[in-house]
Design an enzyme around this catalytic site. Structure first.
Site, short mmCIF file in Angstrom:
data_model
loop_
_atom_site.label_atom_id
_atom_site.label_comp_id
_atom_site.label_asym_id
_atom_site.label_seq_id
_atom_site.Cartn_x
_atom_site.Cartn_y
_atom_site.Cartn_z
N ASP A 102 -48.21 3.78 -27.10
CA ASP A 102 -49.40 3.95 -26.28
C ASP A 102 -49.11 3.56 -24.84
O ASP A 102 -48.74 2.42 -24.57
CB ASP A 102 -50.50 3.07 -26.86
N ASP A 318 -54.56 8.90 -19.01
CA ASP A 318 -54.29 8.29 -20.31
C ASP A 318 -53.73 9.33 -21.27
O ASP A 318 -54.47 10.13 -21.83
CB ASP A 318 -55.57 7.71 -20.87
#
Length: 491
Positions: A102, A318
């Site tokens: 992530d 993101d």
């Protein structure tokens, strides 16, 4: 870190992480293998496909915006459906663990042996393993530098004494939690020794040993062994290696959402070159300064608050999120501009997605959406990126009203992997900038070894010789790590 609205992508990934440095003080490189989880165009029923995407993004979004309570500082990380997962090896002798990867996360943590609430089976078809710190691991004490440094310069309140284990706790916005303590052990990886050639190496890393899970993190449906974060906190693996002067604090990814692959690299990408924009300072996520949005070359008239930054405001890049989320007024204005030529086109709502029938070429029939950022950097989102096909001639918009996702995110622009597809994105945390360029993510990039000056050509499809795990249509990703300047391990 208040976990960032990050919902997984149309694909989920299998990477094999190769981190940093060679024990023999040589420059290091490594390879990732990735596998798609969600197909770019839905092959199953429309409602099922869209519902899966919404569930995935809903969980990610909620956690990003939730409060985080970490004894050491840092941020709340991924959700139960991350964009990537990787197989890493930890310990001596090494054992394999599957962890989410992530870009908005910080610490690496894996589930510990005898963990309370940790899953023992996964619906992803992988074998789960719980880490035993009694093997080759060393528990980090409250008095040790890592613990003190990541607790605002003092002993954390969770420490009853300086000799106690250094603990962490993360609380996500959806109520999920992970609690445990820090250990130091060797992380195994494959070092690239030449074009298409690898050798095994390892690095000593401090990471979290999860002793208790709560909420959806313990669900077996999307269960993994832990999380690997690439956030900005000093507790991240990237930051640890950079602080030890072993890597550049620079990483990049190139995501091919059509083919389900791409490139992930740590180190100095010398080709292609990218133009950059400043990161907003002193924030948890990768926030940037948005200055305008245009559709088909026409600038949208938007509220000035669209371009504010601050808590629950601003624009976040993101890659862990599948879709794009816009404030309601921005969303409605953009939607009207996209369909301006087709005002008589019937639009249908499925799971909060706007869908429609269209038999022509979407690239010829619909406009390019352009986001403009500080520093004269633009991000072009093409129709094939923001319109995805569910069946035959049925298309749906990949932009959603942020107000229906969570009330806390209604004023935030979240640009996920839908808008980042087929772009090389570079995060330069040394210069505090982020940049990108349109790119064929199934082709090659060039990365430089800082010490020797050697430049490696890395092809996303062909560097697989060093790995025991081969996947159909798998993608190889490379990490190029800076040459070790010293042989000290991380304490």
């Amino acid at each position: 870190m208040a976990p960032a609205p990050r919902a997984s992508s149309f694909f989920s990934v299998l990477l094999v992480l190769l981190f940093a440095l060679s024990v023999g003080c040589a420059s290091a490189t490594g390879v990732f293998q990735v596998r798609r989880k969600f197909p770019r165009h839905g092959g199953r029923g429309v409602a099922e496909h869209l519902a899966a995407l919404r569930r995935h993004d809903a969980n990610r979004h909620g956690r990003l915006l939730g409060a985080v309570d970490l004894a050491l500082g840092g941020v709340g990380l991924p959700t139960d459906t991350g964009l990537y997962y990787t197989r890493i090896e930890i310990g001596s002798p090494p054992k394999g663990y599957y962890v989410q990867v992530d870009t908005g996360s910080d610490i690496l943590w894996v589930n510990c042996i005898r963990c309370d609430g940790c899953p023992t089976r996964s619906g992803l078809g992988i074998e789960l393993t719980q880490y035993d710190p009694a093997g080759s691991g060393t528990t980090v004490g409250c008095e040790q530098e890592f613990c003190v440094a990541n607790s605002a310069g003092g002993v954390p309140p969770t420490c009853p004494s300086t000799s106690s284990p250094c603990q962490f706790r993360i609380t996500y916005g959806d109520g999920s939690t992970t609690t445990g303590f820090y250990v130091t052990d060797f992380v195994q990886y494959n070092q690239v020794s030449g074009n298409g050639q690898t050798t095994t190496s390892n690095a000593s890393i401090t990471f979290g040993c999860g002793a208790q899970l709560g909420g959806d993190l313990g669900s077996s449906n999307q269960a993994l062994d832990g999380i690997l974060g690439f956030g900005q906190s000093d507790s991240s693996m990237l930051s640890q290696l950079a602080a030890a002067r072993r890597v550049r604090k620079i990483f990049a990814h190139c995501l091919d959402t059509v083919r389900g692959g791409g490139i992930f690299a740590i180190g100095n990408v010398v080709q292609p070159k990218v133009k950059t924009t400043p990161l907003v300072p002193n924030v948890t996520h990768y926030n940037v300064n948005l200055q305008g949005i245009s559709v088909g070359g026409a600038t949208l008239q938007l509220p000035t608050s669209t371009f504010d930054s601050g808590d629950s405001k601003g624009t976040i890049i993101d890659s862990g999120t599948t879709l794009a989320y816009l404030p309601r007024e921005v969303y409605r204005t953009l939607l009207a501009a996209v369909f301006d030529k087709y005002q008589d086109l019937p639009l249908h709502n499925y799971q909060d997605f706007v869908c429609f029938q269209f038999s022509g070429s979407i690239d010829d029939g619909f406009p390019v959406i352009t986001f403009s950022f500080k520093g004269d950097l633009t991000l072009n989102v093409y129709p094939d990126d923001y319109l995805f096909q569910n069946r035959n001639d049925l298309y749906c918009m990949g932009f959603l009203d942020g107000g229906v996702q969570t009330k806390d995110g209604k004023d935030m622009l979240l640009l996920g992997d839908l808008v980042l597809s087929n772009k090389l994105v570079v995060y330069d945390l040394e210069k505090e900038v982020i940049g990108w360029t349109d790119y064929n993510c199934s082709s090659s990039i060039k990365i430089e070894d800082d010490k020797t000056g050697s430049v490696y050509t890395v092809d996303a499809q062909n560097i697989s010789a060093g790995w025991r795990f081969q996947w159909h249509n798998s993608l190889i990703l490379l990490i190029l790590i800076r040459t070790i300047w010293s042989c000290l391990v991380i304490a």
